[in-house]
Design an enzyme around this catalytic site. Structure first.
Site, mmCIF file in Angstrom:
data_model
loop_
_atom_site.group_PDB
_atom_site.id
_atom_site.type_symbol
_atom_site.label_atom_id
_atom_site.label_comp_id
_atom_site.label_asym_id
_atom_site.label_seq_id
_atom_site.Cartn_x
_atom_site.Cartn_y
_atom_site.Cartn_z
ATOM 1 C CB CYS A 123 4.781 4.300 9.993
ATOM 2 S SG CYS A 123 4.912 2.578 9.480
ATOM 3 C CB CYS A 131 3.207 6.005 6.123
ATOM 4 S SG CYS A 131 2.464 4.670 7.086
ATOM 5 C CE LYS A 196 -0.066 -0.431 4.477
ATOM 6 N NZ LYS A 196 1.266 -0.055 4.975
ATOM 7 C CD GLU A 234 -3.194 3.875 -5.236
ATOM 8 O OE1 GLU A 234 -2.026 3.780 -5.668
ATOM 9 O OE2 GLU A 234 -3.559 4.766 -4.449
ATOM 10 C CE LYS A 249 0.175 -4.425 4.940
ATOM 11 N NZ LYS A 249 1.248 -3.566 5.311
HETATM 12 C C1 PBG Z 1 3.876 0.165 7.482
HETATM 13 C C2 PBG Z 1 3.305 -1.176 7.326
HETATM 14 C C3 PBG Z 1 2.177 -1.719 7.971
HETATM 15 C C4 PBG Z 1 2.143 -3.058 7.608
HETATM 16 C C5 PBG Z 1 3.192 -3.290 6.755
HETATM 17 N N1 PBG Z 1 3.902 -2.123 6.569
HETATM 18 C C6 PBG Z 1 1.253 -1.157 8.941
HETATM 19 C C7 PBG Z 1 0.412 0.011 8.627
HETATM 20 O O1 PBG Z 1 0.302 0.455 7.491
HETATM 21 O O2 PBG Z 1 -0.134 0.516 9.594
HETATM 22 C C8 PBG Z 1 1.133 -4.056 8.109
HETATM 23 C C9 PBG Z 1 1.562 -5.478 8.129
HETATM 24 C C10 PBG Z 1 0.720 -6.368 8.948
HETATM 25 O O3 PBG Z 1 -0.307 -5.972 9.539
HETATM 26 O O4 PBG Z 1 1.093 -7.545 9.034
HETATM 27 N N2 PBG Z 1 3.536 1.105 6.586
#
Ligand code: PBG
Length: 326
Positions: A123, A131, A196, A234, A249
């Protein structure tokens, strides 16, 4: 269990020393991972408006922040790259002289003890901001896997200790593990962003990493916020494919998932206190609505209490510094 008046929980809350003696969960700089954003150039520190204290850094400046983190006892940094040029396929992400690859080489030369973790995703590098590879308006899973594996390999070649795929394509941990092993990097570990979620709390990060999707959203690959069982699936799947550490996350809004993943797997678990969770506390603190330092410490401690061994946080250096000051 004894009840009142035989048992008086307040007996052990009387003094600082007593409270410390019976504290169940600790939070130390050793538990923390500091995310850093790296871009081209020299002498550059570009503040991210929605994340007070966070800056996009050129490699020379990144080294300074990493050195500071290491001196404060923080064992690891997590790198995100801002390429000079984006394209449809995110090619810069796997370039040998890419911005992350250069940062990794410098970090390993200057601070060999510091653990270097690299975010593996498309991304930040694609014009469309998704992504994975986009074909006919869709994010395609299987064609993305080899791109991710090549990006991870380029990070390993630069010297990364751990690669951290955050894309949420199915099967990417296996693809990355296979490629790393085939190329002689069996010692490089994988921290997978296993559970995630498609979260509103990533808002500020997309400014920091310049990675907002240009059309649609990420709901076809990131998880539905209502799903706890699936988060566990997952994590199990990624472990089965070769993940060494699994991440949940965001962290605060998903403490139950952290707990379940830790209980079920016994694997090292990492919670990511994400940009929006960080920014929300600081915004309230800025208005004088709460004590930012205390609120941040409490939030990070809760992630540890839920079962995370490691916490990714933009507050890592502030936390370590406030400890040193105490
Ligand atoms: C990218 C990624 C993201 C984050 C970490 N890696 C953003 C998303 O998935 O849009 C978010 C980290 C944060 O908000 O601190 N794939």
């Amino acid at each position: 269990m004894a009840g009142f008046p035989e048992y008086r929980p307040r007996r052990l809350r009387r003094t600082v020393a007593l409270r410390r003696m019976v504290r169940e969960t600790s939070l130390t700089p050793e538990d923390l991972i500091l995310p850093l954003f790296v871009r081209d150039g020299a002498g550059i520190r570009r503040p991210v408006a929605s994340m007070p204290g966070v800056e996009q850094l050129s490699v020379d400046q990144l080294l300074e922040d990493a050195r500071d983190a290491a001196s404060l006892g923080i064992p690891a940094v997590l790198l995100f790259g801002l390429p000079p040029l984006k394209d449809e396929r995110g090619s810069h992400g796997e370039a040998e002289d890419g911005v992350v690859q250069r940062a990794v080489r410098e970090l390993k030369r200057e601070l060999p003890e510091l653990v270097v973790i690299t975010d593996v995703c498309l991304c930040e590098y694609t014009t469309h901001g998704h992504c994975g590879l986009v074909e006919d308006g869709e994010v395609r899973n299987d064609p993305t896997l080899e791109m991710l594996a090549r990006q991870a390999l380029s990070h390993a070649r630069a010297g990364a200790d751990i690669v951290a795929p955050s894309d949420m394509m199915d099967g990417r941990v296996a693809a990355i593990r296979q490629t790393l092993d085939d190329e002689g990097f069996s010692e490089v570990a994988i921290l997978s962003y296993a559970a995630k979620y498609a979260s509103a709390f990533y808002g500020p990060f997309r400014e920091a990493a310049d990675s907002a999707p240009q059309f649609g959203d990420r709901q076809s690959y990131q998880m539905d916020p209502g799903n706890g069982d699936e988060g566990l699936r997952e994590a199990l799947m990624d472990i089965d494919e070769g993940a060494d550490i699994v991440m949940v996350k965001p962290a605060l809004a998903y403490l139950d998932v952290i707990w379940r993943v830790k209980e079920a797997t016994g694997y090292p678990v990492c919670g990511y206190h994400v940009s929006g969770e960080y920014a929300a506390i600081l915004a309230a603190a800025e208005r004088g609505w709460l004590d930012g330092d205390r609120a941040m410490r409490e939030a990070l401690l809760s992630i540890r209490r839920a079962g995370a061994d490691l916490v990714v946080t933009y507050w890592a250096r502030n936390f370590a510094r406030s400890l040193a000051g105490n």
